[in-house]
Design a protein around this motif. Structure first.
Motif, PDB file in Angstrom:
ATOM      1  N   HIS A 240      39.569  44.149  26.491  1.00 41.44           N
ATOM      2  CA  HIS A 240      39.092  42.880  27.450  1.00 41.44           C
ATOM      3  C   HIS A 240      39.243  43.345  29.088  1.00 41.44           C
ATOM      4  N   GLU A 241      40.270  43.903  28.818  1.00 42.17           N
ATOM      5  CA  GLU A 241      40.997  44.291  30.395  1.00 42.17           C
ATOM      6  C   GLU A 241      39.226  45.240  31.211  1.00 42.17           C
TER       7      GLU A 241
ATOM      8  N   HIS B  13      37.021  43.694  31.634  1.00 43.84           N
ATOM      9  CA  HIS B  13      36.316  43.179  32.845  1.00 43.84           C
ATOM     10  C   HIS B  13      36.079  44.394  34.312  1.00 43.84           C
TER      11      HIS B  13
ATOM     12  N   GLU C 251      36.230  35.700  31.559  1.00 46.38           N
ATOM     13  CA  GLU C 251      37.403  35.501  30.989  1.00 46.38           C
ATOM     14  C   GLU C 251      35.985  35.986  30.019  1.00 46.38           C
TER      15      GLU C 251
ATOM     16  N   HIS D 116      41.407  30.615  33.172  1.00 45.18           N
ATOM     17  CA  HIS D 116      41.291  31.191  31.881  1.00 45.18           C
ATOM     18  C   HIS D 116      40.375  30.169  30.808  1.00 45.18           C
TER      19      HIS D 116
HETATM   20 ZN   LIG Z   1      40.770  38.410  31.599  1.00 42.44          ZN
END
Ligand SMILES: [Zn+2]
Length: 415
Positions: free
Chosen positions: A274-275, A278, A355, A399
């Motif tokens: 997930h990071e 980004h 997100e 989020h």
């Molecule tokens: Zn995030």
């Protein structure tokens, strides 16, 4: 009473009321039934605990905002900021020192009055729900270090900005913007090497299955992850987290030891994916660019409004004949807060969108299920709210809710 002061007071009261309404809606929404998809997040006992935690933290924040409302209204009504300025000015320091002394006194009083709340929050509320690991000694050290950092770092930046303000009237906003951007890039680059070590120990993640899984994932998506650090978050709280920091060569992955303790390896890799999402979608630079744009608008407006002595007058410096930087800055901050709230709606909306994109990146790389499991576990460990009110989410959430995230992952990847 002057009009500007009246406007400031109205803004403060309206913002307080808005906060009360949103908190009230959110507290009511907690009684909704748990959505089917989230039925396995909490065991019944723990859900009861979550509900109590929600009520207690909201009541505590009511108390805090009510007391600070009363304090700020009294300070403004009696023109205490103006009186403080007059007292400091009587020492005839130069302008920069006067500004530093002004904010040092306000900052110190703010720090001192926040300590009882901090103690209550940490040693009563967080303790009661099993989160707190902070010892009184650590609490004292942390508080003192934070104060010293804001005095040195914040004071340094403030001195430069003040100097620019008095030295260059017309181009103030451009030069100040440049300084602030350089400062924030520097802060970002130095954060993990200079600031974090003052509070925590970071160790490279030991060789083993987890490190291998992380490296293997990084290699398959062509995003080499060389530096993975473990931070001892457990010395303060049982709450778990993970983050990416720095740009380019300085970037590193930081995992809380509490996260490693509670999550399976595939779940941790999914959080990491997930990071990386980004990064891949350039969210870091988009955020930086938007932040810069926002600072530009704020500085431009401030530079324009602060040309007049009206702002200083509104805070109680009645003999203001020319603008006083720190009084103008403070008055401007108070006047600007409704616009800030509105800008916040945009940035929060955009952040929620990002997100979703980062989740989609993890899911696209085959980690959708692990991410869902990981997010559920994190929610339960941190006693997160499963049914926040939609309006509260719209205003305050950076989020999406757990339900929205899971629904999106499932809809896109499992049907
Ligand atoms: Zn995030």
């Amino acid at each position: 009473m002057n009009t500007l002061l009246l406007i400031i007071l109205i803004i403060i009261v309206l913002e307080y009321i808005l906060e009360l309404i949103l908190d009230g809606l959110n507290l009511k929404a907690r009684k909704q039934p748990i959505p089917e998809m989230l039925s396995d997040v909490y065991p019944p006992d723990r859900y009861k605990l979550q509900q109590d935690y929600e009520v207690e933290t909201t009541q505590f924040s009511y108390l805090q905002s009510t007391l600070s409302l009363v304090a700020i209204v009294l300070v403004l009504y009696f023109g205490l900021f103006g009186l403080l300025h007059e007292w400091i000015a009587s020492f005839s320091f130069n302008k920069i020192l006067t500004t530093l002394a002004f904010f040092a006194i306000i900052g110190f009083i703010g720090w001192l009055t926040s300590i009882p709340f901090s103690i209550w929050g940490t040693f009563v509320i967080e303790e009661k729900y099993g989160f707190n690991k902070t010892t009184p000694r650590l609490f004292v050290l942390d508080s003192i270090k934070s104060l010293l950092i804001s005095f040195t770092v914040g004071g340094g930046l403030l001195a430069i900005i003040t100097w620019i303000f008095y030295a260059t009237q017309q181009w103030f906003w451009v030069i100040a913007l440049g300084v602030m951007l350089v400062f924030s890039l520097l802060a970002n680059a130095l954060y993990s090497r200079v600031i974090v070590p003052l509070f925590n120990k970071q160790k490279p993640l030991e060789e083993g299955e987890l490190l291998n899984a992380i490296k293997e994932f990084g290699d398959t998506v062509g995003f080499p992850v060389n530096k993975v650090f473990v931070i001892d978050g457990s010395k303060r709280s049982t709450k778990a987290n993970a983050y990416f920091t720095g740009f380019g060569r300085n970037r590193r992955v930081v995992l809380y030891d509490t996260l490693i303790e509670k999550m399976r390896n595939d779940e941790i890799v999914a959080v990491l994916a997930h990071e990386i999402g980004h990064y891949r979608k350039h969210h870091i630079w988009i955020n930086f660019g938007l932040g810069a744009l926002q600072s530009a608008i704020i500085l431009y407006l401030f530079g324009w409004l602060a040309q007049s002595a009206e702002l200083s007058y509104a805070l109680g410096f009645e003999s203001a004949s020319e603008p006083v930087f720190h009084l103008s800055l403070l008055a401007f901050g108070l006047l600007f807060s409704p616009i800030e709230t509105i800008l916040g709606l945009f940035t929060n909306g955009l952040s929620r969108k990002m997100e979703f994109q980062a989740d989609a990146y993890a899911a696209d790389n085959g980690l959708g299920n692990s991410l869902i499991q990981g997010l559920k576990k994190l929610s339960s460990e941190n006693l997160s709210n499963l049914t926040p009110h939609p309006v509260y989410v719209f205003v305050n959430y950076s989020h999406p809710t757990l339900l929205q995230r899971i629904e999106r992952i499932v809809a896109k990847h499992f049907c």
